[in-house]
Design a protein around this motif. Structure first.
Motif, PDB file in Angstrom:
ATOM      1  N   UNK A  22      -1.442  16.035 -11.189  1.00  0.00           N
ATOM      2  CA  UNK A  22      -2.123  15.404 -12.320  1.00  0.00           C
ATOM      3  C   UNK A  22      -2.394  13.925 -12.040  1.00  0.00           C
ATOM      4  N   UNK A  23      -2.203  13.521 -10.787  1.00  0.00           N
ATOM      5  CA  UNK A  23      -2.382  12.116 -10.418  1.00  0.00           C
ATOM      6  C   UNK A  23      -3.595  11.932  -9.524  1.00  0.00           C
ATOM      7  N   UNK A  24      -4.270  10.802  -9.717  1.00  0.00           N
ATOM      8  CA  UNK A  24      -5.358  10.426  -8.814  1.00  0.00           C
ATOM      9  C   UNK A  24      -4.796   9.876  -7.514  1.00  0.00           C
ATOM     10  N   UNK A  25      -3.652   9.160  -7.611  1.00  0.00           N
ATOM     11  CA  UNK A  25      -3.035   8.600  -6.407  1.00  0.00           C
ATOM     12  C   UNK A  25      -1.576   8.266  -6.669  1.00  0.00           C
ATOM     13  N   UNK A 108       6.170   1.780  -6.224  1.00  0.00           N
ATOM     14  CA  UNK A 108       5.192   2.850  -6.008  1.00  0.00           C
ATOM     15  C   UNK A 108       4.310   2.909  -7.252  1.00  0.00           C
ATOM     16  N   UNK A 109       2.995   2.931  -7.044  1.00  0.00           N
ATOM     17  CA  UNK A 109       2.072   3.027  -8.172  1.00  0.00           C
ATOM     18  C   UNK A 109       1.571   4.462  -8.319  1.00  0.00           C
ATOM     19  N   UNK A 110       1.566   4.926  -9.557  1.00  0.00           N
ATOM     20  CA  UNK A 110       1.007   6.239  -9.873  1.00  0.00           C
ATOM     21  C   UNK A 110      -0.155   6.044 -10.832  1.00  0.00           C
ATOM     22  N   UNK A 111      -1.304   6.620 -10.468  1.00  0.00           N
ATOM     23  CA  UNK A 111      -2.457   6.650 -11.367  1.00  0.00           C
ATOM     24  C   UNK A 111      -2.738   8.100 -11.726  1.00  0.00           C
ATOM     25  N   UNK A 117      -2.491  11.395 -21.072  1.00  0.00           N
ATOM     26  CA  UNK A 117      -2.221  10.167 -21.816  1.00  0.00           C
ATOM     27  C   UNK A 117      -1.096   9.428 -21.094  1.00  0.00           C
ATOM     28  N   UNK A 118      -1.409   8.247 -20.559  1.00  0.00           N
ATOM     29  CA  UNK A 118      -0.420   7.550 -19.737  1.00  0.00           C
ATOM     30  C   UNK A 118       0.829   7.158 -20.537  1.00  0.00           C
ATOM     31  N   UNK A 119       0.693   6.946 -21.840  1.00  0.00           N
ATOM     32  CA  UNK A 119       1.870   6.634 -22.661  1.00  0.00           C
ATOM     33  C   UNK A 119       2.766   7.867 -22.816  1.00  0.00           C
ATOM     34  N   UNK A 157       6.521  18.519 -18.205  1.00  0.00           N
ATOM     35  CA  UNK A 157       6.140  19.444 -19.279  1.00  0.00           C
ATOM     36  C   UNK A 157       4.877  18.912 -19.955  1.00  0.00           C
ATOM     37  N   UNK A 158       3.760  19.513 -19.694  1.00  0.00           N
ATOM     38  CA  UNK A 158       2.474  18.946 -20.097  1.00  0.00           C
ATOM     39  C   UNK A 158       1.910  19.665 -21.320  1.00  0.00           C
ATOM     40  N   UNK A 159       1.699  18.891 -22.382  1.00  0.00           N
ATOM     41  CA  UNK A 159       1.078  19.397 -23.604  1.00  0.00           C
ATOM     42  C   UNK A 159      -0.432  19.189 -23.533  1.00  0.00           C
ATOM     43  N   UNK A 160      -1.209  19.899 -24.350  1.00  0.00           N
ATOM     44  CA  UNK A 160      -2.648  19.623 -24.431  1.00  0.00           C
ATOM     45  C   UNK A 160      -2.888  18.172 -24.849  1.00  0.00           C
ATOM     46  N   UNK A 161      -4.021  17.597 -24.481  1.00  0.00           N
ATOM     47  CA  UNK A 161      -4.303  16.182 -24.717  1.00  0.00           C
ATOM     48  C   UNK A 161      -4.119  15.759 -26.178  1.00  0.00           C
ATOM     49  N   UNK A 162      -4.645  16.514 -27.168  1.00  0.00           N
ATOM     50  CA  UNK A 162      -4.432  16.094 -28.561  1.00  0.00           C
ATOM     51  C   UNK A 162      -2.947  16.073 -28.944  1.00  0.00           C
ATOM     52  N   UNK A 163      -2.187  17.013 -28.424  1.00  0.00           N
ATOM     53  CA  UNK A 163      -0.746  17.051 -28.717  1.00  0.00           C
ATOM     54  C   UNK A 163      -0.037  15.881 -28.045  1.00  0.00           C
ATOM     55  N   UNK A 164      -0.478  15.541 -26.828  1.00  0.00           N
ATOM     56  CA  UNK A 164       0.091  14.362 -26.160  1.00  0.00           C
ATOM     57  C   UNK A 164      -0.060  13.125 -27.047  1.00  0.00           C
ATOM     58  N   UNK A 165      -1.259  12.957 -27.600  1.00  0.00           N
ATOM     59  CA  UNK A 165      -1.526  11.784 -28.430  1.00  0.00           C
ATOM     60  C   UNK A 165      -0.671  11.794 -29.700  1.00  0.00           C
ATOM     61  N   UNK A 166      -0.504  12.988 -30.302  1.00  0.00           N
ATOM     62  CA  UNK A 166       0.320  13.105 -31.506  1.00  0.00           C
ATOM     63  C   UNK A 166       1.786  12.790 -31.200  1.00  0.00           C
TER      64      UNK A 166
END
Length: 412
Positions: A22-25, A108-111, A117-119, A157-166
């Motif tokens: 799930x990371x660009x780099x 180490x940088x992760x993008x 959602x990065x938060x 553990x990855x939730x759908x994007x709207x759930x991440x924001x909630x």
């Protein structure tokens, strides 16, 4: 499904993902020396990240070629990790408007990609689920470290994007109240620290045992002396074979700014010599005096040569000496005359420190007054510490629920 994933059954539409997927780099930082001179961009190091914040005005600079700089420039949403040292595994989310800055090689940088959602991810990196993975296999390693490969293999553990924001919104709401309580507790801790030093100051001015002492004057019968006049240095070499039952106190046995060792060694386990001390002698850590390592011996034993052993004889209460060495005034004095990365102070230097001398019977009363007041402060400190531990447990409980899908309503 691995050990971390067995913690719970994820809700519908959630899934476990590797961080690398799930990371660009995932990138190591730039190797260069830092400088206070403005010779290039800001140079973010592990030590610049304190209490989950960066004071950018205090971050140094580094020289770097403009083309190379592009590869290491930080931007909003970047996550950086400490990959070695005492803070290994700790992360920090770069947010908001930041100065032109690159990151150092021990980070180490992760993008992550735009679907994350990065938060949400940043909060995960504070959870027990994350730490269980990051510390796995580090037992027995002299210098723990984290590399890019290990980070990439982390299970998220990855939730759908709207759930991440909630989830992020709910965490921020709950943490806001929690952080207010923690801030109040920290303030109370600082007030207790100030109170303790005030008690010591009053004691040495005679105000704990004498009424109506005028400012700048000493009580009747008191005087000024040099510390060396009442505390003599003792140095008795000790070998493990000569003291097979003795306990040994090293510099690491005493935590900074405390008055007792929190663990002891068996001297017989050592191959090198130490120094012998007796009950009621005072041990003062001469290396890095700002650490303020002091102990009034409650038993006969042995200690590291990094301690100066002080004997008060019959003219001075050793507990009072302990408190003098522990006072803000003495610590400031000791720090002012030592320099370097491993500063040390000598007996000759501390023996020149001016102290007040009261009659011996009054010294004993002063110690009683100090200990009575500090005992109350210690009980309050213990209560605050317990509350802070409970607050951290609540924080972890919130994060656990968040990444089990139990913090906000989801379809299961």
């Amino acid at each position: 499904m691995n050990e971390e994933q067995n913690i719970n059954q994820l809700p519908k539409d959630w899934k476990w993902e590797k961080l690398k997927d799930i990371s660009e780099s995932i990138q190591y930082g730039y190797t260069e020396s830092s400088t206070k001179e403005i010779v290039g961009p800001k140079f973010l190091r592990i030590t610049d990240i304190q209490e989950n914040k960066v004071v950018w005005d205090e971050v140094p600079y580094c020289k770097i070629d403009k083309e190379i700089q592009k590869k290491y420039l930080l931007k909003d949403g970047d996550l950086v990790f400490a990959r070695t040292g005492a803070t290994v595994g700790k992360s920090f989310l770069i947010k908001g408007i930041i100065p032109e800055a690159v990151f150092a090689s021990y980070l180490i940088r992760v993008r992550v990609n735009k679907e994350i959602n990065e938060k949400y991810l940043s909060n995960f990196f504070y959870s027990a689920i994350y730490w269980a993975q990051i510390t796995k296999g580090q037992v027995g390693i002299g210098q723990p470290n984290v590399n890019g490969t290990k980070l990439g293999q982390l299970n998220i553990p990855l939730a759908p994007k709207p759930t991440q924001q909630a989830i992020v919104a709910k965490i921020e709401e709950l943490f806001s109240e929690l952080d207010k309580g923690i801030e109040n507790l920290r303030t109370a801790q600082q007030q207790l620290k100030t109170y303790r030093q005030s008690v010591l100051k009053w004691a040495f001015e005679g105000k704990l045992t004498n009424e109506n002492v005028k400012e700048g004057e000493l009580p009747k019968g008191w005087g000024w002396v040099k510390l060396g006049d009442v505390a003599k240095k003792k140095s008795v070499k000790a070998l493990p074979a000569d003291y097979p039952d003795a306990k040994f106190i090293g510099m690491d046995c005493i935590e900074p700014h405390t008055l007792k060792p929190f663990f002891l060694y068996d001297f017989k386990e050592f191959k090198s010599a130490g120094n012998y001390f007796k009950t009621n002698q005072v041990l003062y850590g001469r290396m890095r005096p700002y650490l303020n390592k002091v102990y009034r011996a409650e038993f006969d034993g042995t200690c590291s040569g990094e301690f100066i052993i002080l004997d008060c004889g019959e003219i001075f209460n050793p507990d009072l000496l302990k408190y003098i060495l522990h006072s803000k005034g003495f610590v400031s004095f000791a720090n002012s005359i030592t320099t370097g990365d491993r500063p040390r102070i000598s007996y000759e230097e501390i023996s020149d420190y001016n102290i007040t001398l009261a009659p011996l019977d009054e010294q004993n009363k002063i110690v009683q007054e100090i200990e009575s007041r500090l005992s109350v402060a210690d009980k309050m400190e213990e209560s605050i510490t317990q509350s802070l531990q409970q607050a951290e447990a609540l924080r972890q409980s919130i994060l656990k629920k968040a990444f089990e899908g139990k913090l906000v309503a989801t379809d299961t």
